[in-house]
Design a protein around this motif. Structure first.
Motif, PDB file in Angstrom:
ATOM      1  N   ASP A  55       0.823  -1.215   0.000  1.00 13.94           N
ATOM      2  CA  ASP A  55       0.000   0.000   0.000  1.00 13.94           C
ATOM      3  C   ASP A  55       0.851   1.257   0.000  1.00 13.94           C
ATOM      4  OD1 ASP A  55      -2.420  -1.323  -0.034  1.00 13.94           O
ATOM      5  OD2 ASP A  55      -2.621  -1.336   2.149  1.00 13.94           O
ATOM      6  N   SER A  56       1.993   1.217   0.689  1.00 12.10           N
ATOM      7  CA  SER A  56       2.837   2.402   0.810  1.00 12.10           C
ATOM      8  C   SER A  56       4.298   2.057   0.560  1.00 12.10           C
ATOM      9  CB  SER A  56       2.698   3.010   2.210  1.00 12.10           C
ATOM     10  OG  SER A  56       1.358   3.405   2.447  1.00 12.10           O
ATOM     11  N   TYR A  57       4.954   2.902  -0.238  1.00 13.78           N
ATOM     12  CA  TYR A  57       6.372   2.716  -0.538  1.00 13.78           C
ATOM     13  C   TYR A  57       6.906   3.974  -1.195  1.00 13.78           C
ATOM     14  CZ  TYR A  57       4.507   1.657  -5.190  1.00 13.78           C
ATOM     15  OH  TYR A  57       3.836   1.713  -6.389  1.00 13.78           O
ATOM     16  N   THR A  58       8.215   4.025  -1.314  1.00  9.44           N
ATOM     17  CA  THR A  58       8.868   5.093  -2.063  1.00  9.44           C
ATOM     18  C   THR A  58       9.792   4.450  -3.087  1.00  9.44           C
ATOM     19  OG1 THR A  58      10.669   5.252  -0.467  1.00  9.44           O
ATOM     20  CG2 THR A  58       8.812   6.755  -0.143  1.00  9.44           C
ATOM     21  N   TYR A  59      10.042   5.181  -4.154  1.00  6.63           N
ATOM     22  CA  TYR A  59      11.000   4.720  -5.154  1.00  6.63           C
ATOM     23  C   TYR A  59      11.462   5.901  -5.982  1.00  6.63           C
ATOM     24  CZ  TYR A  59       7.618   4.848  -9.059  1.00  6.63           C
ATOM     25  OH  TYR A  59       6.725   5.235 -10.031  1.00  6.63           O
ATOM     26  N   ASP A  80      -1.499   4.273   0.212  1.00  8.37           N
ATOM     27  CA  ASP A  80      -2.802   3.687  -0.107  1.00  8.37           C
ATOM     28  C   ASP A  80      -2.934   3.389  -1.598  1.00  8.37           C
ATOM     29  OD1 ASP A  80      -3.630   3.818   2.602  1.00  8.37           O
ATOM     30  OD2 ASP A  80      -4.162   5.930   2.327  1.00  8.37           O
ATOM     31  N   GLY A  81      -1.843   2.964  -2.210  1.00  2.95           N
ATOM     32  CA  GLY A  81      -1.862   2.564  -3.609  1.00  2.95           C
ATOM     33  C   GLY A  81      -1.899   3.699  -4.616  1.00  2.95           C
ATOM     34  N   LYS A  82      -1.753   4.942  -4.152  1.00  5.30           N
ATOM     35  CA  LYS A  82      -1.799   6.102  -5.053  1.00  5.30           C
ATOM     36  C   LYS A  82      -0.570   6.972  -4.828  1.00  5.30           C
ATOM     37  CE  LYS A  82      -6.769   6.160  -4.966  1.00  5.30           C
ATOM     38  NZ  LYS A  82      -7.927   6.677  -4.298  1.00  5.30           N
ATOM     39  N   VAL A  83      -0.152   7.679  -5.863  1.00  8.75           N
ATOM     40  CA  VAL A  83       0.966   8.602  -5.721  1.00  8.75           C
ATOM     41  C   VAL A  83       0.530   9.735  -4.809  1.00  8.75           C
ATOM     42  CG1 VAL A  83       2.507  10.218  -6.894  1.00  8.75           C
ATOM     43  CG2 VAL A  83       1.981   8.014  -7.947  1.00  8.75           C
ATOM     44  N   ALA A  84       1.185   9.833  -3.657  1.00 13.49           N
ATOM     45  CA  ALA A  84       0.876  10.888  -2.692  1.00 13.49           C
ATOM     46  C   ALA A  84       1.790  12.091  -2.897  1.00 13.49           C
ATOM     47  CB  ALA A  84       1.026  10.350  -1.267  1.00 13.49           C
ATOM     48  N   ALA A 100       1.932  18.196 -15.156  1.00 16.41           N
ATOM     49  CA  ALA A 100       1.099  16.994 -15.285  1.00 16.41           C
ATOM     50  C   ALA A 100       1.411  15.995 -14.176  1.00 16.41           C
ATOM     51  CB  ALA A 100       1.324  16.365 -16.657  1.00 16.41           C
ATOM     52  N   PRO A 101       1.161  16.356 -12.932  1.00 12.13           N
ATOM     53  CA  PRO A 101       1.537  15.472 -11.823  1.00 12.13           C
ATOM     54  C   PRO A 101       0.855  14.101 -11.873  1.00 12.13           C
ATOM     55  CG  PRO A 101       0.133  17.260 -11.058  1.00 12.13           C
ATOM     56  CD  PRO A 101       0.483  17.564 -12.478  1.00 12.13           C
ATOM     57  N   ALA A 102      -0.299  14.013 -12.477  1.00  9.59           N
ATOM     58  CA  ALA A 102      -1.005  12.732 -12.565  1.00  9.59           C
ATOM     59  C   ALA A 102      -0.289  11.741 -13.475  1.00  9.59           C
ATOM     60  CB  ALA A 102      -2.431  12.953 -13.057  1.00  9.59           C
ATOM     61  N   GLU A 103       0.680  12.186 -14.252  1.00 10.48           N
ATOM     62  CA  GLU A 103       1.441  11.307 -15.142  1.00 10.48           C
ATOM     63  C   GLU A 103       2.474  10.469 -14.393  1.00 10.48           C
ATOM     64  OE1 GLU A 103       0.986  10.781 -18.463  1.00 10.48           O
ATOM     65  OE2 GLU A 103      -0.792  12.040 -18.201  1.00 10.48           O
ATOM     66  N   VAL A 104       2.823  10.862 -13.176  1.00  8.54           N
ATOM     67  CA  VAL A 104       3.812  10.105 -12.403  1.00  8.54           C
ATOM     68  C   VAL A 104       3.123   8.850 -11.869  1.00  8.54           C
ATOM     69  CG1 VAL A 104       5.408  10.149 -10.456  1.00  8.54           C
ATOM     70  CG2 VAL A 104       5.028  12.230 -11.809  1.00  8.54           C
ATOM     71  N   PRO A 105       3.628   7.661 -12.238  1.00  7.08           N
ATOM     72  CA  PRO A 105       2.923   6.413 -11.936  1.00  7.08           C
ATOM     73  C   PRO A 105       3.373   5.716 -10.655  1.00  7.08           C
ATOM     74  CG  PRO A 105       4.700   5.964 -13.433  1.00  7.08           C
ATOM     75  CD  PRO A 105       4.741   7.457 -13.158  1.00  7.08           C
ATOM     76  N   THR A 106       2.510   4.846 -10.188  1.00  4.62           N
ATOM     77  CA  THR A 106       2.887   3.868  -9.174  1.00  4.62           C
ATOM     78  C   THR A 106       3.588   2.720  -9.901  1.00  4.62           C
ATOM     79  OG1 THR A 106       0.856   2.578  -9.399  1.00  4.62           O
ATOM     80  CG2 THR A 106       0.821   4.401  -7.797  1.00  4.62           C
ATOM     81  N   LEU A 107       4.220   1.839  -9.173  1.00  6.95           N
ATOM     82  CA  LEU A 107       4.839   0.678  -9.808  1.00  6.95           C
ATOM     83  C   LEU A 107       3.775  -0.226 -10.431  1.00  6.95           C
ATOM     84  CD1 LEU A 107       7.707  -0.191  -7.310  1.00  6.95           C
ATOM     85  CD2 LEU A 107       7.831   1.055  -9.476  1.00  6.95           C
ATOM     86  N   ARG A 108       2.626  -0.301  -9.808  1.00  2.90           N
ATOM     87  CA  ARG A 108       1.526  -1.095 -10.378  1.00  2.90           C
ATOM     88  C   ARG A 108       1.124  -0.531 -11.740  1.00  2.90           C
ATOM     89  NH1 ARG A 108      -3.259  -1.698  -6.600  1.00  2.90           N
ATOM     90  NH2 ARG A 108      -1.840  -3.227  -5.742  1.00  2.90           N
ATOM     91  N   GLU A 109       1.091   0.783 -11.863  1.00  2.00           N
ATOM     92  CA  GLU A 109       0.740   1.395 -13.144  1.00  2.00           C
ATOM     93  C   GLU A 109       1.818   1.133 -14.201  1.00  2.00           C
ATOM     94  OE1 GLU A 109      -2.056   5.079 -11.589  1.00  2.00           O
ATOM     95  OE2 GLU A 109       0.131   5.317 -11.552  1.00  2.00           O
ATOM     96  N   LEU A 110       3.090   1.165 -13.801  1.00  6.17           N
ATOM     97  CA  LEU A 110       4.164   0.834 -14.750  1.00  6.17           C
ATOM     98  C   LEU A 110       4.039  -0.612 -15.217  1.00  6.17           C
ATOM     99  CD1 LEU A 110       7.260   2.612 -13.176  1.00  6.17           C
ATOM    100  CD2 LEU A 110       6.030   3.251 -15.257  1.00  6.17           C
ATOM    101  N   PRO A 160       9.638  -0.338   0.750  1.00  6.28           N
ATOM    102  CA  PRO A 160       8.282  -0.459   1.292  1.00  6.28           C
ATOM    103  C   PRO A 160       8.191   0.336   2.590  1.00  6.28           C
ATOM    104  CG  PRO A 160       9.252  -2.616   0.860  1.00  6.28           C
ATOM    105  CD  PRO A 160      10.332  -1.610   0.691  1.00  6.28           C
ATOM    106  N   ARG A 161       7.052   0.913   2.863  1.00 10.20           N
ATOM    107  CA  ARG A 161       6.863   1.737   4.061  1.00 10.20           C
ATOM    108  C   ARG A 161       5.746   1.171   4.923  1.00 10.20           C
ATOM    109  NH1 ARG A 161      11.072   5.222   4.618  1.00 10.20           N
ATOM    110  NH2 ARG A 161      11.534   6.170   2.635  1.00 10.20           N
ATOM    111  N   THR A 162       5.941   1.289   6.208  1.00  8.03           N
ATOM    112  CA  THR A 162       4.847   0.994   7.131  1.00  8.03           C
ATOM    113  C   THR A 162       4.308   2.330   7.597  1.00  8.03           C
ATOM    114  OG1 THR A 162       6.411   0.880   8.967  1.00  8.03           O
ATOM    115  CG2 THR A 162       5.832  -1.187   7.881  1.00  8.03           C
ATOM    116  N   ARG A 163       3.097   2.354   7.924  1.00  6.50           N
ATOM    117  CA  ARG A 163       2.474   3.632   8.306  1.00  6.50           C
ATOM    118  C   ARG A 163       2.859   4.072   9.667  1.00  6.50           C
ATOM    119  NH1 ARG A 163      -3.256   3.623   5.383  1.00  6.50           N
ATOM    120  NH2 ARG A 163      -2.619   2.274   3.741  1.00  6.50           N
TER     121      ARG A 163
END
Length: 163
Positions: A55-59, A80-84, A100-110, A160-163
């Motif tokens: 659900d949460s991570y950085t890359y 939560d599965g979305k680019v924060a 165009a900040p919405a263009e930056v993807p999650t790994l799932r989107e890639l 991966p991140r824990t909350r």
């Protein structure tokens, strides 16, 4: 000029040596590819890694090649599965984040882009994965002879991140 003459015994010896070297490499005891040396394992064009996106991570993403909206370097935070949050790390990345900040993807989107390219019959749709299964490199080229339809995504500093 010196003439080189190959004897019939030379060719079978070369074939035998080449076969032994290929078999050794296939068993994993031969030389390693650069991807294996760096701690990743190359994946075939149609395999998928057994990785579940947390659900949460950085890359960090380096997106290059082609004339796509998403070009540049980014530090991405997913919650939560979305680019924060996305931070552009170079001029191109900062421009994307600003325009165009919405263009930056999650790994799932890639990975979704990779799977879509495979379904569409792209000439190149390849990925390399880290030992834990997350992607570290995705290479796409929809048409080999077309200009600027390629995409190369290099993923580093995944945590991966824990909350």
């Amino acid at each position: 000029m010196t003439a080189v003459r190959r004897t019939p015994r030379f060719v079978p010896a070369v074939v035998l040596i080449g076969g032994v070297m290929s078999a050794t490499a296939a068993c994993g005891t031969g030389s390693s590819s650069s991807a294996e040396v760096s701690g990743t394992k190359p994946a075939s064009a149609h395999s998928t890694a057994a990785w579940e996106e947390p659900d949460s991570y950085t890359y960090t993403l380096q997106s290059t090649e082609g004339e796509r909206t998403l070009l540049g370097a980014f530090r991405v935070t997913v919650r939560d599965g979305k680019v924060a949050e996305a931070v552009g790390l170079d001029d191109s990345g900062r421009r994307v984040v600003r325009q165009a900040p919405a263009e930056v993807p999650t790994l799932r989107e890639l990975l979704g882009q990779l799977e879509q390219a495979r379904r569409d019959g792209a000439d190149t749709a390849e990925a390399e994965y880290a030992a834990d299964g997350h992607p570290v490199r995705i290479s796409l080229d929809w048409e080999k002879n077309a200009i600027d339809d390629e995409a190369l995504y290099v993923i580093t500093a995944y945590e991966p991140r824990t909350r």
